[in-house]
Design a protein around this motif. Sequence first.
Motif, PDB file in Angstrom:
ATOM      1  N   ILE A 152       0.843  -1.197   0.000  1.00  0.00           N
ATOM      2  CA  ILE A 152       0.000   0.000   0.000  1.00  0.00           C
ATOM      3  C   ILE A 152       0.878   1.246   0.000  1.00  0.00           C
ATOM      4  CG2 ILE A 152      -1.622   1.371   1.382  1.00  0.00           C
ATOM      5  CD1 ILE A 152      -2.944  -1.221   2.233  1.00  0.00           C
ATOM      6  N   LYS A 165       2.301   1.760  -3.428  1.00  0.00           N
ATOM      7  CA  LYS A 165       1.305   2.275  -4.366  1.00  0.00           C
ATOM      8  C   LYS A 165       0.975   3.736  -4.084  1.00  0.00           C
ATOM      9  CE  LYS A 165      -0.753  -2.232  -5.268  1.00  0.00           C
ATOM     10  NZ  LYS A 165       0.494  -2.905  -4.898  1.00  0.00           N
ATOM     11  N   ALA A 166       0.976   4.118  -2.812  1.00  0.00           N
ATOM     12  CA  ALA A 166       0.724   5.525  -2.479  1.00  0.00           C
ATOM     13  C   ALA A 166       1.840   6.411  -3.030  1.00  0.00           C
ATOM     14  CB  ALA A 166       0.611   5.697  -0.960  1.00  0.00           C
ATOM     15  N   GLY A 212       1.821   6.069  -6.997  1.00  0.00           N
ATOM     16  CA  GLY A 212       0.561   6.634  -7.481  1.00  0.00           C
ATOM     17  C   GLY A 212       0.551   8.147  -7.408  1.00  0.00           C
ATOM     18  N   LEU A 248      -2.660   2.857 -12.215  1.00  0.00           N
ATOM     19  CA  LEU A 248      -3.398   3.000 -10.965  1.00  0.00           C
ATOM     20  C   LEU A 248      -4.569   2.021 -10.884  1.00  0.00           C
ATOM     21  CD1 LEU A 248      -3.508   6.866 -10.343  1.00  0.00           C
ATOM     22  CD2 LEU A 248      -1.940   5.148  -9.420  1.00  0.00           C
ATOM     23  N   ARG A 298      -4.711  -0.957 -12.133  1.00  0.00           N
ATOM     24  CA  ARG A 298      -4.151  -2.258 -11.773  1.00  0.00           C
ATOM     25  C   ARG A 298      -3.717  -2.265 -10.319  1.00  0.00           C
ATOM     26  NH1 ARG A 298       0.171  -4.465  -9.023  1.00  0.00           N
ATOM     27  NH2 ARG A 298       0.940  -6.382  -9.963  1.00  0.00           N
ATOM     28  N   GLU A 299      -2.978  -1.218  -9.887  1.00  0.00           N
ATOM     29  CA  GLU A 299      -2.406  -1.202  -8.542  1.00  0.00           C
ATOM     30  C   GLU A 299      -3.484  -1.271  -7.463  1.00  0.00           C
ATOM     31  OE1 GLU A 299       0.481  -1.879  -8.367  1.00  0.00           O
ATOM     32  OE2 GLU A 299       1.921  -0.487  -9.206  1.00  0.00           O
ATOM     33  N   TRP A 300      -4.469  -0.390  -7.551  1.00  0.00           N
ATOM     34  CA  TRP A 300      -5.491  -0.355  -6.513  1.00  0.00           C
ATOM     35  C   TRP A 300      -6.472  -1.500  -6.674  1.00  0.00           C
ATOM     36  CZ3 TRP A 300      -4.302   1.953  -2.332  1.00  0.00           C
ATOM     37  CH2 TRP A 300      -3.399   3.026  -2.373  1.00  0.00           C
ATOM     38  N   GLY A 301      -6.615  -2.007  -7.888  1.00  0.00           N
ATOM     39  CA  GLY A 301      -7.440  -3.197  -8.079  1.00  0.00           C
ATOM     40  C   GLY A 301      -6.842  -4.394  -7.355  1.00  0.00           C
ATOM     41  N   THR A 305      -4.787  -4.220  -4.799  1.00  0.00           N
ATOM     42  CA  THR A 305      -4.878  -3.942  -3.366  1.00  0.00           C
ATOM     43  C   THR A 305      -6.253  -4.340  -2.826  1.00  0.00           C
ATOM     44  OG1 THR A 305      -3.301  -2.116  -3.506  1.00  0.00           O
ATOM     45  CG2 THR A 305      -4.764  -2.140  -1.601  1.00  0.00           C
ATOM     46  N   LEU A 306      -7.314  -3.957  -3.523  1.00  0.00           N
ATOM     47  CA  LEU A 306      -8.660  -4.344  -3.114  1.00  0.00           C
ATOM     48  C   LEU A 306      -8.829  -5.858  -3.158  1.00  0.00           C
ATOM     49  CD1 LEU A 306     -10.766  -1.587  -4.931  1.00  0.00           C
ATOM     50  CD2 LEU A 306     -10.247  -1.745  -2.482  1.00  0.00           C
ATOM     51  N   THR A 342       3.463  -4.372 -15.196  1.00  0.00           N
ATOM     52  CA  THR A 342       2.390  -4.049 -14.254  1.00  0.00           C
ATOM     53  C   THR A 342       1.104  -4.776 -14.618  1.00  0.00           C
ATOM     54  OG1 THR A 342       3.312  -1.857 -13.754  1.00  0.00           O
ATOM     55  CG2 THR A 342       0.966  -2.168 -13.333  1.00  0.00           C
TER      56      THR A 342
END
Length: 201
Positions: A82, A85-86, A89, A110, A112-115, A117-118, A177
């Motif tokens: 996280i 990604k922060a 991002g 973004l 892909r990254e936050w997807g 993470t969720l 990515t």
Amino acid sequence: MSTHNAATPAPHVPLWNIANILTMSRLVMVPIFVWFMFLDGTWWRAAAFAVFVLAAITDRIDGELARRHGLVTDFGKIVDPIADKALTGAALVVLSLQGDLWWWVTIAILAREWGVTLLRFAVLRYVVMPASKGGKLKTVLQIVAISVYLFPLWILPFSDVFVWFAHVVMAAALVVTLWTGAIYVLDAIRAVRAGKRETSE
């Protein structure tokens, strides 16, 4: 009765160990980096570059410390990506806002990254998904490309060459990515199916 074969309980790893503190410090550096990016002047841009590189270095150090000294925790496995990604991002968004990077690249990365993470949170009851080797390569490529974009290239001779280099590395980062994102989705599906089978048995 002999106790030589009894399982030795795993030592308790404190939550606030040095590895996790470095991870949290990386999160703290993100707003500082963004603030510097919106200040005018070459020196402020150089300061933003320095903060970004320092934060990126902590990512390398905290992982090494956690593995070498047995400081790996579920908290670190979740918060470390996280924090990554922060940082990346925020850099991507700021670069796009300032016209240094195409928005479609930022949006694709973004998403892909936050997807992912969720997805990690969604399958947490079945498995903790740490960063993979491919994910680490993706992070390295992103950081190298972003670092070149962030550096005040206008002070260098042949700055166009460095911009071209940044574009090439960012293209490689984008491919890795998206590829690793697909791998995470497949791994999550397998973990959920395996978990449901164990529950039903």
